[in-house]
Design a protein around this motif. Structure first.
Motif, PDB file in Angstrom:
ATOM      1  N   LYS A  38     -28.723  83.861  81.885  1.00  7.30           N
ATOM      2  CA  LYS A  38     -29.834  84.380  81.106  1.00  7.30           C
ATOM      3  C   LYS A  38     -31.126  84.111  81.852  1.00  7.30           C
ATOM      4  CE  LYS A  38     -27.645  83.003  76.772  1.00  7.30           C
ATOM      5  NZ  LYS A  38     -27.773  82.113  75.610  1.00  7.30           N
ATOM      6  N   VAL A  39     -32.037  85.071  81.791  1.00 12.97           N
ATOM      7  CA  VAL A  39     -33.367  84.885  82.377  1.00 12.97           C
ATOM      8  C   VAL A  39     -34.375  85.546  81.452  1.00 12.97           C
ATOM      9  CG1 VAL A  39     -34.898  85.348  84.328  1.00 12.97           C
ATOM     10  CG2 VAL A  39     -32.459  84.971  84.737  1.00 12.97           C
ATOM     11  N   ARG A  40     -35.441  84.836  81.163  1.00 14.86           N
ATOM     12  CA  ARG A  40     -36.541  85.381  80.366  1.00 14.86           C
ATOM     13  C   ARG A  40     -37.856  84.946  80.991  1.00 14.86           C
ATOM     14  NH1 ARG A  40     -32.748  87.630  78.902  1.00 14.86           N
ATOM     15  NH2 ARG A  40     -31.923  87.969  76.818  1.00 14.86           N
ATOM     16  N   PHE A  41     -38.893  85.786  80.802  1.00 12.39           N
ATOM     17  CA  PHE A  41     -40.239  85.496  81.279  1.00 12.39           C
ATOM     18  C   PHE A  41     -41.183  85.506  80.081  1.00 12.39           C
ATOM     19  CE2 PHE A  41     -38.045  87.863  84.708  1.00 12.39           C
ATOM     20  CZ  PHE A  41     -37.993  86.859  85.666  1.00 12.39           C
ATOM     21  N   PRO A  42     -41.239  84.419  79.297  1.00 14.63           N
ATOM     22  CA  PRO A  42     -42.010  84.402  78.051  1.00 14.63           C
ATOM     23  C   PRO A  42     -43.525  84.489  78.212  1.00 14.63           C
ATOM     24  CG  PRO A  42     -40.421  82.604  78.097  1.00 14.63           C
ATOM     25  CD  PRO A  42     -40.443  83.212  79.459  1.00 14.63           C
ATOM     26  N   ALA A  43     -44.045  84.143  79.392  1.00 15.81           N
ATOM     27  CA  ALA A  43     -45.494  84.162  79.595  1.00 15.81           C
ATOM     28  C   ALA A  43     -45.799  84.519  81.048  1.00 15.81           C
ATOM     29  CB  ALA A  43     -46.087  82.799  79.246  1.00 15.81           C
ATOM     30  N   PRO A  44     -46.968  85.115  81.297  1.00 18.37           N
ATOM     31  CA  PRO A  44     -47.335  85.480  82.667  1.00 18.37           C
ATOM     32  C   PRO A  44     -47.772  84.266  83.483  1.00 18.37           C
ATOM     33  CG  PRO A  44     -49.136  85.993  81.189  1.00 18.37           C
ATOM     34  CD  PRO A  44     -47.983  85.519  80.320  1.00 18.37           C
ATOM     35  N   VAL A  45     -47.789  84.455  84.801  1.00 16.28           N
ATOM     36  CA  VAL A  45     -48.279  83.440  85.728  1.00 16.28           C
ATOM     37  C   VAL A  45     -49.501  84.013  86.439  1.00 16.28           C
ATOM     38  CG1 VAL A  45     -47.766  82.006  87.747  1.00 16.28           C
ATOM     39  CG2 VAL A  45     -45.953  82.532  86.096  1.00 16.28           C
ATOM     40  N   PRO A  46     -50.705  83.693  85.970  1.00 11.01           N
ATOM     41  CA  PRO A  46     -51.900  84.176  86.659  1.00 11.01           C
ATOM     42  C   PRO A  46     -51.977  83.614  88.078  1.00 11.01           C
ATOM     43  CG  PRO A  46     -52.451  83.342  84.473  1.00 11.01           C
ATOM     44  CD  PRO A  46     -51.036  82.937  84.765  1.00 11.01           C
ATOM     45  N   VAL A  47     -52.424  84.441  89.013  1.00  7.84           N
ATOM     46  CA  VAL A  47     -52.629  83.970  90.381  1.00  7.84           C
ATOM     47  C   VAL A  47     -53.610  82.800  90.335  1.00  7.84           C
ATOM     48  CG1 VAL A  47     -53.633  84.589  92.607  1.00  7.84           C
ATOM     49  CG2 VAL A  47     -52.051  86.160  91.472  1.00  7.84           C
ATOM     50  N   GLY A  48     -53.306  81.771  91.105  1.00  9.74           N
ATOM     51  CA  GLY A  48     -54.107  80.552  91.113  1.00  9.74           C
ATOM     52  C   GLY A  48     -53.512  79.457  90.240  1.00  9.74           C
ATOM     53  N   SER A  49     -52.514  79.816  89.441  1.00  9.01           N
ATOM     54  CA  SER A  49     -51.852  78.835  88.582  1.00  9.01           C
ATOM     55  C   SER A  49     -50.935  77.937  89.398  1.00  9.01           C
ATOM     56  CB  SER A  49     -50.974  79.541  87.542  1.00  9.01           C
ATOM     57  OG  SER A  49     -51.721  80.326  86.685  1.00  9.01           O
ATOM     58  N   LYS A  50     -50.598  76.810  88.794  1.00  7.71           N
ATOM     59  CA  LYS A  50     -49.570  75.936  89.348  1.00  7.71           C
ATOM     60  C   LYS A  50     -48.399  75.933  88.385  1.00  7.71           C
ATOM     61  CE  LYS A  50     -52.566  72.874  91.940  1.00  7.71           C
ATOM     62  NZ  LYS A  50     -53.022  71.486  92.107  1.00  7.71           N
ATOM     63  N   VAL A  51     -47.179  75.957  88.956  1.00  9.81           N
ATOM     64  CA  VAL A  51     -45.962  75.942  88.150  1.00  9.81           C
ATOM     65  C   VAL A  51     -45.063  74.797  88.620  1.00  9.81           C
ATOM     66  CG1 VAL A  51     -46.039  78.416  87.645  1.00  9.81           C
ATOM     67  CG2 VAL A  51     -44.737  77.614  89.619  1.00  9.81           C
ATOM     68  N   ARG A  52     -44.199  74.355  87.719  1.00  6.92           N
ATOM     69  CA  ARG A  52     -43.172  73.373  88.066  1.00  6.92           C
ATOM     70  C   ARG A  52     -41.962  73.628  87.182  1.00  6.92           C
ATOM     71  NH1 ARG A  52     -45.343  67.626  85.557  1.00  6.92           N
ATOM     72  NH2 ARG A  52     -45.215  68.250  83.358  1.00  6.92           N
ATOM     73  N   SER A  53     -40.836  73.047  87.575  1.00  3.69           N
ATOM     74  CA  SER A  53     -39.604  73.239  86.798  1.00  3.69           C
ATOM     75  C   SER A  53     -39.174  71.949  86.123  1.00  3.69           C
ATOM     76  CB  SER A  53     -38.474  73.752  87.696  1.00  3.69           C
ATOM     77  OG  SER A  53     -38.129  72.766  88.650  1.00  3.69           O
ATOM     78  N   ARG A  54     -38.490  72.137  85.011  1.00  2.00           N
ATOM     79  CA  ARG A  54     -37.790  71.070  84.301  1.00  2.00           C
ATOM     80  C   ARG A  54     -36.328  71.500  84.264  1.00  2.00           C
ATOM     81  NH1 ARG A  54     -40.444  67.359  81.717  1.00  2.00           N
ATOM     82  NH2 ARG A  54     -42.691  67.492  81.602  1.00  2.00           N
ATOM     83  N   THR A  55     -35.438  70.613  84.688  1.00  3.18           N
ATOM     84  CA  THR A  55     -34.037  70.979  84.846  1.00  3.18           C
ATOM     85  C   THR A  55     -33.137  70.106  83.981  1.00  3.18           C
ATOM     86  OG1 THR A  55     -34.510  71.650  87.108  1.00  3.18           O
ATOM     87  CG2 THR A  55     -32.200  71.315  86.536  1.00  3.18           C
ATOM     88  N   THR A  56     -32.275  70.779  83.215  1.00  2.02           N
ATOM     89  CA  THR A  56     -31.299  70.130  82.349  1.00  2.02           C
ATOM     90  C   THR A  56     -29.908  70.570  82.789  1.00  2.02           C
ATOM     91  OG1 THR A  56     -32.847  70.103  80.495  1.00  2.02           O
ATOM     92  CG2 THR A  56     -30.501  69.936  79.948  1.00  2.02           C
ATOM     93  N   VAL A  57     -28.968  69.652  82.808  1.00  2.00           N
ATOM     94  CA  VAL A  57     -27.570  69.988  83.121  1.00  2.00           C
ATOM     95  C   VAL A  57     -26.915  70.500  81.842  1.00  2.00           C
ATOM     96  CG1 VAL A  57     -25.360  69.143  83.969  1.00  2.00           C
ATOM     97  CG2 VAL A  57     -27.483  68.154  84.853  1.00  2.00           C
ATOM     98  N   LEU A  58     -26.436  71.759  81.868  1.00  2.00           N
ATOM     99  CA  LEU A  58     -25.744  72.321  80.706  1.00  2.00           C
ATOM    100  C   LEU A  58     -24.239  72.099  80.764  1.00  2.00           C
ATOM    101  CD1 LEU A  58     -27.600  75.714  80.110  1.00  2.00           C
ATOM    102  CD2 LEU A  58     -27.933  73.518  78.953  1.00  2.00           C
ATOM    103  N   SER A  59     -23.661  72.255  81.959  1.00  2.00           N
ATOM    104  CA  SER A  59     -22.215  72.031  82.092  1.00  2.00           C
ATOM    105  C   SER A  59     -21.860  71.759  83.545  1.00  2.00           C
ATOM    106  CB  SER A  59     -21.414  73.234  81.567  1.00  2.00           C
ATOM    107  OG  SER A  59     -21.612  74.363  82.393  1.00  2.00           O
ATOM    108  N   VAL A  60     -20.748  71.064  83.719  1.00  2.00           N
ATOM    109  CA  VAL A  60     -20.185  70.782  85.039  1.00  2.00           C
ATOM    110  C   VAL A  60     -18.685  71.011  84.922  1.00  2.00           C
ATOM    111  CG1 VAL A  60     -19.886  69.074  86.876  1.00  2.00           C
ATOM    112  CG2 VAL A  60     -21.959  69.014  85.451  1.00  2.00           C
ATOM    113  N   GLU A  61     -18.195  71.995  85.679  1.00  2.00           N
ATOM    114  CA  GLU A  61     -16.773  72.333  85.643  1.00  2.00           C
ATOM    115  C   GLU A  61     -16.168  72.133  87.026  1.00  2.00           C
ATOM    116  OE1 GLU A  61     -16.363  76.362  84.135  1.00  2.00           O
ATOM    117  OE2 GLU A  61     -18.167  76.063  82.923  1.00  2.00           O
ATOM    118  N   ASP A  62     -15.005  71.513  87.071  1.00  2.00           N
ATOM    119  CA  ASP A  62     -14.323  71.322  88.351  1.00  2.00           C
ATOM    120  C   ASP A  62     -13.874  72.663  88.922  1.00  2.00           C
ATOM    121  OD1 ASP A  62     -14.555  68.536  88.261  1.00  2.00           O
ATOM    122  OD2 ASP A  62     -12.687  68.318  87.126  1.00  2.00           O
TER     123      ASP A  62
END
Length: 151
Positions: free
Chosen positions: A94-118
């Protein structure tokens, strides 16, 4: 930088936020280079003067897919798995873009583990990655990213 020693350790982290990346500035130069690389020359990304006059955002914004394309870099600067010799992108659920990123903005990610399958030789990991804009009130991208990690 979050270090995760083994895939077994990663399995214990399912459901937890494991990393927050550094901030990355979205410059007009980066947006222009992305437009050249992809052929997406829509004015809302490139025409600064027209954006100031006509865009509801008051200036140019980054391409949604530019924001999405930052996932590998943001992951690399926030999570390191020491027993993994190779990782590959496997896809997105799934991918969604809920808000725009104005040029000059700074972005960062927050990462959560949803699943790990062998899988043979390693594991398939599904990550919830939320990209936020500094000072923004909602995420600019939310994606379920799937990677394969080989030991």
């Amino acid at each position: 930088m979050r270090e995760i020693a083994t895939l077994a350790e990663l399995k214990t982290l399912v459901g937890q936020e494991v990393a927050v990346s550094d901030w990355v500035e979205i410059t007009q130069e980066r947006v222009n280079q992305f437009a050249e690389a992809t052929g997406d020359h829509q004015w809302i990304h490139l025409d600064v003067e027209r954006c100031k006059r006509e865009s509801p955002f008051g200036g140019p914004i980054a391409h949604g897919f530019l924001t999405l394309s930052l996932l590998p870099m943001l992951m690399q600067n926030s999570v390191r798995m020491t027993d993994v010799r190779m990782g590959v992108n496997y896809g997105l659920n799934k991918v969604r873009f809920p808000a725009p990123v104005p040029v000059g903005s700074k972005v960062r990610s927050r990462t959560t583990v949803l699943s790990v399958e062998d899988i043979e030789g390693g594991a398939q990991v599904t990550w919830q990655v939320t990209i936020e804009r500094e000072g923004g009130d909602k995420p600019v991208c939310v994606a379920e990213s799937i990677s394969r990690r080989y030991t």
